[in-house]
Design an enzyme around this catalytic site. Structure first.
Site, PDB file in Angstrom:
ATOM      1  N   GLN A  84       0.862  -1.181   0.000  1.00 54.36           N
ATOM      2  CA  GLN A  84       0.000   0.000   0.000  1.00 54.36           C
ATOM      3  C   GLN A  84       0.897   1.229   0.000  1.00 54.36           C
ATOM      4  O   GLN A  84       1.775   1.359   0.838  1.00 54.36           O
ATOM      5  CB  GLN A  84      -0.889   0.013   1.252  1.00 54.36           C
ATOM      6  CG  GLN A  84      -1.828  -1.154   1.347  1.00 54.36           C
ATOM      7  CD  GLN A  84      -2.984  -1.037   0.381  1.00 54.36           C
ATOM      8  OE1 GLN A  84      -3.534   0.024   0.182  1.00 54.36           O
ATOM      9  NE2 GLN A  84      -3.344  -2.142  -0.237  1.00 54.36           N
ATOM     10  N   HIS A  92       1.978   6.271   4.704  1.00 59.35           N
ATOM     11  CA  HIS A  92       3.253   5.637   5.053  1.00 59.35           C
ATOM     12  C   HIS A  92       3.240   4.291   4.334  1.00 59.35           C
ATOM     13  O   HIS A  92       2.408   3.433   4.652  1.00 59.35           O
ATOM     14  CB  HIS A  92       3.320   5.453   6.575  1.00 59.35           C
ATOM     15  CG  HIS A  92       4.647   5.032   7.111  1.00 59.35           C
ATOM     16  ND1 HIS A  92       4.983   5.256   8.431  1.00 59.35           N
ATOM     17  CD2 HIS A  92       5.708   4.410   6.554  1.00 59.35           C
ATOM     18  CE1 HIS A  92       6.198   4.784   8.660  1.00 59.35           C
ATOM     19  NE2 HIS A  92       6.646   4.253   7.528  1.00 59.35           N
ATOM     20  N   HIS A  94       3.535   0.592   3.228  1.00 59.16           N
ATOM     21  CA  HIS A  94       3.572  -0.600   4.072  1.00 59.16           C
ATOM     22  C   HIS A  94       3.121  -1.825   3.278  1.00 59.16           C
ATOM     23  O   HIS A  94       2.463  -1.697   2.251  1.00 59.16           O
ATOM     24  CB  HIS A  94       2.707  -0.436   5.327  1.00 59.16           C
ATOM     25  CG  HIS A  94       1.274  -0.102   5.071  1.00 59.16           C
ATOM     26  ND1 HIS A  94       0.855   1.166   4.704  1.00 59.16           N
ATOM     27  CD2 HIS A  94       0.149  -0.859   5.130  1.00 59.16           C
ATOM     28  CE1 HIS A  94      -0.460   1.169   4.552  1.00 59.16           C
ATOM     29  NE2 HIS A  94      -0.923  -0.059   4.798  1.00 59.16           N
ATOM     30  N   HIS A  96       1.086  -5.519   3.592  1.00 57.18           N
ATOM     31  CA  HIS A  96       0.202  -6.424   4.324  1.00 57.18           C
ATOM     32  C   HIS A  96       0.676  -7.836   4.021  1.00 57.18           C
ATOM     33  O   HIS A  96       0.860  -8.193   2.851  1.00 57.18           O
ATOM     34  CB  HIS A  96      -1.244  -6.286   3.842  1.00 57.18           C
ATOM     35  CG  HIS A  96      -1.892  -5.018   4.260  1.00 57.18           C
ATOM     36  ND1 HIS A  96      -2.710  -4.931   5.362  1.00 57.18           N
ATOM     37  CD2 HIS A  96      -1.840  -3.770   3.729  1.00 57.18           C
ATOM     38  CE1 HIS A  96      -3.138  -3.690   5.485  1.00 57.18           C
ATOM     39  NE2 HIS A  96      -2.622  -2.964   4.508  1.00 57.18           N
TER      40      HIS A  96
END
Length: 169
Positions: A84, A92, A94, A96
């Protein structure tokens, strides 16, 4: 003493179970499947392309290390890994990581349904997280209107984080 971890402006130190100097991993407030975690660069940037080579290397190595542990401890057949960045609810970048089972997980038989669910789960994250943090009440933490997935308390997340941390050398 280690410094506090920020996911954008949200303090997530108690949710962390893995940490390097340039990246870290946290348990999820409202996981889509058991073991759904996030891997995040320490420096808040909105795009993967904004990371320098050392940060990118650390982040990808962390995704790999955390993924191996998550897959093993949650007895998964594999992982769904989604990045993402720009346009996500928390500014920010990141990743998953979601342990997946060929049979018996929420998305078995309709594997691609995980992506719209992930987008929906992220859509209201910061407003609700910030409300929960500003009041200091973990019970105030809420995300989307998915009635099947209730937000977890900070105590539940901290317990999972402590348990997961024991699986790293």
């Amino acid at each position: 003493m280690t410094s506090a971890l920020l996911f954008s402006t949200i303090e997530v130190t108690r949710q962390a179970f893995f940490r390097t100097s340039l990246s870290y991993a946290i348990v999820n407030l409202k996981p889509l499947v058991p073991g759904h975690v996030l891997v995040i660069p320490t420096r808040p940037v909105t795009r993967l392309a904004d990371l320098n080579p050392s940060e990118l290397s650390s982040l990808m190595t962390s995704v790999q290390q955390v993924g191996k542990v998550i897959e093993k401890v949650y007895e998964a057949d594999g992982l769904t890994i989604a990045c993402q960045e720009t346009g996500q609810s928390v500014p920010h970048v990141h990743f998953h990581l979601m342990p997946r089972k060929l049979a018996g997980d929420r998305f078995s038989g309709r594997n691609d349904d995980v992506y719209p669910a992930l987008e929906q789960a992220e859509s209201s994250l910061p407003r609700d997280l910030l409300q929960g943090h500003s009041t200091g009440a973990s019970n105030a933490l809420k995300m989307d209107a998915d009635e099947d997935r209730k937000p977890r308390s900070m105590e539940e997340m901290e317990k999972e984080a402590n348990w997961l941390s024991t699986h790293f050398a």
